[in-house]
Design a protein around this motif. Structure first.
Motif, PDB file in Angstrom:
ATOM      1  N   ASP A   8       0.786  -1.228   0.080  1.00 12.16           N
ATOM      2  CA  ASP A   8       0.168   0.017   0.058  1.00 12.16           C
ATOM      3  C   ASP A   8       0.828   1.143   0.183  1.00 12.16           C
ATOM      4  OD1 ASP A   8      -2.542   1.393   0.208  1.00 12.16           O
ATOM      5  OD2 ASP A   8      -1.856   1.966   2.299  1.00 12.16           O
ATOM      6  N   LYS A   9       1.897   1.251   0.876  1.00  9.40           N
ATOM      7  CA  LYS A   9       2.757   2.553   1.031  1.00  9.40           C
ATOM      8  C   LYS A   9       3.414   2.798  -0.616  1.00  9.40           C
ATOM      9  CE  LYS A   9       2.171   4.440   4.848  1.00  9.40           C
ATOM     10  NZ  LYS A   9       1.730   5.514   4.943  1.00  9.40           N
TER      11      LYS A   9
ATOM     12  N   HIS B 153       1.010   4.073  -2.870  1.00  8.68           N
ATOM     13  CA  HIS B 153       0.661   5.428  -2.561  1.00  8.68           C
ATOM     14  C   HIS B 153       1.796   6.281  -2.923  1.00  8.68           C
ATOM     15  CE1 HIS B 153       0.549   8.830   0.177  1.00  8.68           C
ATOM     16  NE2 HIS B 153      -0.527   8.998   0.055  1.00  8.68           N
TER      17      HIS B 153
ATOM     18  N   LEU C  80       1.649   6.741  -6.668  1.00  9.23           N
ATOM     19  CA  LEU C  80       0.482   7.632  -7.078  1.00  9.23           C
ATOM     20  C   LEU C  80       0.772   8.909  -7.047  1.00  9.23           C
ATOM     21  CD1 LEU C  80      -2.441   5.282  -6.299  1.00  9.23           C
ATOM     22  CD2 LEU C  80      -1.758   5.762  -8.604  1.00  9.23           C
ATOM     23  N   VAL C  81       1.454   9.260  -6.037  1.00 10.38           N
ATOM     24  CA  VAL C  81       1.643  10.661  -5.406  1.00 10.38           C
ATOM     25  C   VAL C  81       2.695  11.218  -6.524  1.00 10.38           C
ATOM     26  CG1 VAL C  81       2.778  12.208  -3.791  1.00 10.38           C
ATOM     27  CG2 VAL C  81       1.252  10.335  -3.014  1.00 10.38           C
TER      28      VAL C  81
END
Length: 62
Positions: free
Chosen positions: A48-49, A52, A55-56
């Motif tokens: 997930d990290k 994330h 995507l950032v």
């Protein structure tokens, strides 16, 4: 009365007809399940990290 009989019969079956694993084996199995649960949760957290962060960075391009 039918519900009361059902509950009594259920307890009787659990007490006399169910074969339970030994306590030591239950403890070992619990430790194994807990360990793999924690490891799987950490793996999901890390994935997930990573997504994330990806995507950032992707949305910073726009």
């Amino acid at each position: 009365m039918n519900l009361v009989n059902y509950i009594k019969d259920s307890f009787e079956e659990l007490r006399n007809k169910v074969s339970w694993i030994p306590w030591e084996e239950a403890q070992k199995s619990t430790v194994v399940v807990a360990t793999f649960t924690v490891l799987f949760a950490l793996a999901v957290f890390l994935v997930d990290k990573v997504f994330h962060a990806g995507l950032v960075e992707y949305f910073k391009l726009f």
